[in-house]
Design a protein around this motif. Sequence first.
Motif, PDB file in Angstrom:
ATOM      1  N   ALA A 511      69.175  35.578  23.863  1.00 51.43           N
ATOM      2  CA  ALA A 511      70.079  36.471  24.579  1.00 51.43           C
ATOM      3  C   ALA A 511      69.421  36.920  25.878  1.00 51.43           C
ATOM      4  O   ALA A 511      68.195  37.140  25.933  1.00 51.43           O
ATOM      5  N   VAL A 512      70.235  37.055  26.929  1.00 50.51           N
ATOM      6  CA  VAL A 512      69.695  37.441  28.233  1.00 50.51           C
ATOM      7  C   VAL A 512      68.927  38.754  28.146  1.00 50.51           C
ATOM      8  O   VAL A 512      67.866  38.924  28.768  1.00 50.51           O
ATOM      9  N   ASP A 513      69.430  39.695  27.354  1.00 47.07           N
ATOM     10  CA  ASP A 513      68.831  41.031  27.298  1.00 47.07           C
ATOM     11  C   ASP A 513      67.654  41.117  26.327  1.00 47.07           C
ATOM     12  O   ASP A 513      67.009  42.165  26.238  1.00 47.07           O
ATOM     13  N   PRO A 516      61.891  39.787  28.072  1.00 46.91           N
ATOM     14  CA  PRO A 516      61.392  40.440  29.290  1.00 46.91           C
ATOM     15  C   PRO A 516      61.506  39.510  30.499  1.00 46.91           C
ATOM     16  O   PRO A 516      61.355  38.290  30.377  1.00 46.91           O
ATOM     17  N   ASP A 517      61.777  40.104  31.646  1.00 48.29           N
ATOM     18  CA  ASP A 517      61.896  39.304  32.870  1.00 48.29           C
ATOM     19  C   ASP A 517      60.636  38.496  33.135  1.00 48.29           C
ATOM     20  O   ASP A 517      60.690  37.365  33.634  1.00 48.29           O
ATOM     21  N   GLU A 518      59.469  39.055  32.784  1.00 49.32           N
ATOM     22  CA  GLU A 518      58.209  38.348  33.035  1.00 49.32           C
ATOM     23  C   GLU A 518      58.139  37.047  32.240  1.00 49.32           C
ATOM     24  O   GLU A 518      57.635  36.025  32.733  1.00 49.32           O
ATOM     25  N   SER A 519      58.631  37.060  31.016  1.00 50.42           N
ATOM     26  CA  SER A 519      58.616  35.857  30.184  1.00 50.42           C
ATOM     27  C   SER A 519      59.564  34.806  30.756  1.00 50.42           C
ATOM     28  O   SER A 519      59.243  33.607  30.776  1.00 50.42           O
ATOM     29  N   LEU A 520      60.722  35.244  31.225  1.00 47.74           N
ATOM     30  CA  LEU A 520      61.685  34.324  31.823  1.00 47.74           C
ATOM     31  C   LEU A 520      61.103  33.678  33.075  1.00 47.74           C
ATOM     32  O   LEU A 520      61.171  32.457  33.260  1.00 47.74           O
ATOM     33  N   ARG A 521      60.488  34.495  33.910  1.00 46.48           N
ATOM     34  CA  ARG A 521      59.907  33.960  35.145  1.00 46.48           C
ATOM     35  C   ARG A 521      58.746  33.021  34.848  1.00 46.48           C
ATOM     36  O   ARG A 521      58.558  32.014  35.539  1.00 46.48           O
ATOM     37  N   ALA A 522      57.980  33.321  33.826  1.00 50.71           N
ATOM     38  CA  ALA A 522      56.872  32.441  33.456  1.00 50.71           C
ATOM     39  C   ALA A 522      57.381  31.066  33.047  1.00 50.71           C
ATOM     40  O   ALA A 522      56.755  30.038  33.347  1.00 50.71           O
ATOM     41  N   GLY A 575      66.804  38.939  33.915  1.00 52.02           N
ATOM     42  CA  GLY A 575      67.987  39.031  33.076  1.00 52.02           C
ATOM     43  C   GLY A 575      69.220  39.468  33.831  1.00 52.02           C
ATOM     44  O   GLY A 575      70.307  38.896  33.667  1.00 52.02           O
ATOM     45  N   ASP A 576      69.104  40.492  34.674  1.00 47.79           N
ATOM     46  CA  ASP A 576      70.267  40.979  35.424  1.00 47.79           C
ATOM     47  C   ASP A 576      70.792  39.910  36.375  1.00 47.79           C
ATOM     48  O   ASP A 576      72.007  39.752  36.541  1.00 47.79           O
ATOM     49  N   VAL A 602      70.921  29.079  26.996  1.00 46.08           N
ATOM     50  CA  VAL A 602      70.660  27.929  26.131  1.00 46.08           C
ATOM     51  C   VAL A 602      69.496  27.097  26.676  1.00 46.08           C
ATOM     52  O   VAL A 602      68.581  26.731  25.947  1.00 46.08           O
ATOM     53  N   ASN A 603      69.551  26.779  27.962  1.00 48.05           N
ATOM     54  CA  ASN A 603      68.495  25.967  28.582  1.00 48.05           C
ATOM     55  C   ASN A 603      68.171  26.516  29.958  1.00 48.05           C
ATOM     56  O   ASN A 603      69.044  27.041  30.666  1.00 48.05           O
ATOM     57  N   LEU A 604      66.924  26.364  30.360  1.00 45.52           N
ATOM     58  CA  LEU A 604      66.487  26.606  31.732  1.00 45.52           C
ATOM     59  C   LEU A 604      66.246  25.247  32.390  1.00 45.52           C
ATOM     60  O   LEU A 604      65.674  24.355  31.769  1.00 45.52           O
ATOM     61  N   ARG A 605      66.665  25.104  33.633  1.00 41.67           N
ATOM     62  CA  ARG A 605      66.550  23.812  34.322  1.00 41.67           C
ATOM     63  C   ARG A 605      65.907  23.981  35.701  1.00 41.67           C
ATOM     64  O   ARG A 605      66.045  25.035  36.342  1.00 41.67           O
ATOM     65  N   ALA A 606      65.251  22.909  36.140  1.00 44.65           N
ATOM     66  CA  ALA A 606      64.707  22.850  37.500  1.00 44.65           C
ATOM     67  C   ALA A 606      64.871  21.430  38.021  1.00 44.65           C
ATOM     68  O   ALA A 606      64.663  20.468  37.280  1.00 44.65           O
ATOM     69  N   ARG A 607      65.266  21.328  39.270  1.00 41.82           N
ATOM     70  CA  ARG A 607      65.353  20.021  39.936  1.00 41.82           C
ATOM     71  C   ARG A 607      64.524  20.086  41.206  1.00 41.82           C
ATOM     72  O   ARG A 607      64.699  20.979  42.037  1.00 41.82           O
TER      73      ARG A 607
END
Length: 696
Positions: A511-513, A516-522, A575-576, A602-607
């Motif tokens: 879930a987005v909420d 932590p934002d730090e984990s997402l950015r990592a 998250g926001d 569900v997934n994070l992507r990078a191109r």
Amino acid sequence: MPERSLPRSVREAALTYRLGIDIGGTFTDLTLLDEASGLVHTHKVPSTPHSPSQAAAAGIEQLVGRLGGDPADIGSFVHGTTIGLNAVLERRGAKVALVVAAGNRDLLELARLQKPNQFDLMSSVPASLVPRRRVVELPVRLDRDGEVVLALTDKAIDRCADALAAMDVEAVTVCLLNAFAQPQQEAAVVQELQERLQGVMVSRSTDLWPEAREYERGIVAVLNAYVQPLMSRYVEALKQDAQRVGLRSKLYLTRSNGGVMSAQTAARLPVHTLLSGPAAGVVGAAFVARAAGVLDCVTCDIGGTSADVSIIRGGVPVYSTDAGIGDFPMVMPAVDVFAVGAGGGSIARFDSLGLMKLGPQSAGAVPGPAAYGRGGEQPTTTDAYLVCGFLDPERFLGGAMRLHTELAERALAPLAERLGVDIPAAAEAVLALGTSNMSTSLLPMLTKRGIDPRDFVLVPYGGAGATHACLLAEDLGMTRILVPPSPGTLCALGAMIADLKADYIRSWRKAVDAVPDESLRASFEALEAQARGWLDGEQAEVESVSLDFSADMRYAGQAFELEVPLPDRVAQLGGDCLRACFEAAYATLYGAAQPGSPVEVVNLRARITGRRPTFALRELPAADAGSEPVPAGRRRIRYGGTLHDARVYRREALLAGHGFDGPAIVEQFDTTTVVAPGFRATVDRVGALMLTRTSP
């Protein structure tokens, strides 16, 4: 050509030529850019199915020799291929074994528990590329979070290696349950098997596409192993043949996402090349269409075996993550290409019910259509073109190859007799059937994507694209057709100009909420590091590098997700930000969002895209105002059941601003364009031919 601003290192590294090659089932196409003059040179040679690299080498020698140059002056060589795709479609890949976690032996057979046609009670599930007897269970296990439940032991790996050795396979792939969450266990299995199975290629699913969805990840891994030995041998042969004719540049191959990668990477990860040739054509079509001021197109590449269709929106190819490779799903991002079994070599026949069919069987390059005079006796689309007068038997491939009208008529005669018509009418029936095959397959595909073909421009290419374009446009209700300057070699042009490009994914399922934002950015930083590491390893000269981030998201409880573009700076991602981007995309697609509802990632992507030096198409000299081109001759053609007296023009003699009405024929080295009655052709500044329907 306008002056280009290149970094000093790129200018110093550049040599005289840039080369793009596309190897098809019938012809091998070459496009060569002279960096000094900006001139683009094209060439076609018959393909050599027994050894495709031989045709490529012969084409290089002939084309560069014609220009008085040296293959050693080629500084960039990019190659598009359908080697892997054809191996999958024809089921002639390597003997493969699959290693799975204990209890998952039926992974490929269970698939998604769906038949190809759910409304046909007699339909059967396609056979797996790996028979069940070559699936080995390994007693290891991870839970959904990647925690080790059952660890790998030396005894287990020994038994697995012994079982694989007894199978005498060429390649092994490993796909373990929940490995996407923690790939180290799968990597350890691969390392151990590589040490024990000398001479056998071993790959792992998380090295190829570490996405949740076990079956889809397994299919990617199996497809890679299935074509890897074949592609490795092919790449080595291509290197040797290219070196034999004096080419010294590093070899790159186009990939399914419209980018390119080194041949070394392609030999290890050939699954990324399965849509290599078709994707390069769409890249070339988008380039030419933008130069002509056209941004929304339906592209149609009609070659010897099939017609490959794709969409361009806003000047950019449309991508998909649900493409199909034969009987199998392909979840990796790829240019959205849809194949129809109707090409210039498609064979016309009657089925057991007495209905006339066209394709998917093709005469290929050997023996080829009957008109080639190489032993082919079955009627094909090319034979029908010739009998209808669309092709000049003395000027096919610029006169390099003579066609035989009498052989084409002889091949079509049994069809005419069975239909109760004369031979020209039978030829038209073949063309009408080919048009119907394409349009009936195209319309559902376009409708599914929310496209009204009447609002788009048709961009035909391939050897037969421009020849068949008016027939197809009329059937689809399209009123404009853009014929590129060199339609028959457009895939090679696309290969020549394509950027380096790679996609990376990390399954998240949170879930987005809840994170932590730090984990997402990592996680995004890890994807970025992986992408930049790949680009550095390709050792290619690029002008600039860009990264695009996105995330697959959905509201909690939904079964499908949206891929949502995100800001390209990791520091902005949190998250926001993800919630705001998702709700904006959801509202755009469905008319309204659901603020406050739980959102799942569900997934994070990078191109990553490494942009290679570009160039501009040279502008044609302008014709005098109001002038019309002078025909090179006239000939009778059969179109719409009627004989017409058509003017014949040479493409190289047309100037910017020239215009003429159909019926007309435009001939050039790589193709023939048929301008049907009721269409008007005009030439734009870059040499593209716009056909506009003037009457219903």
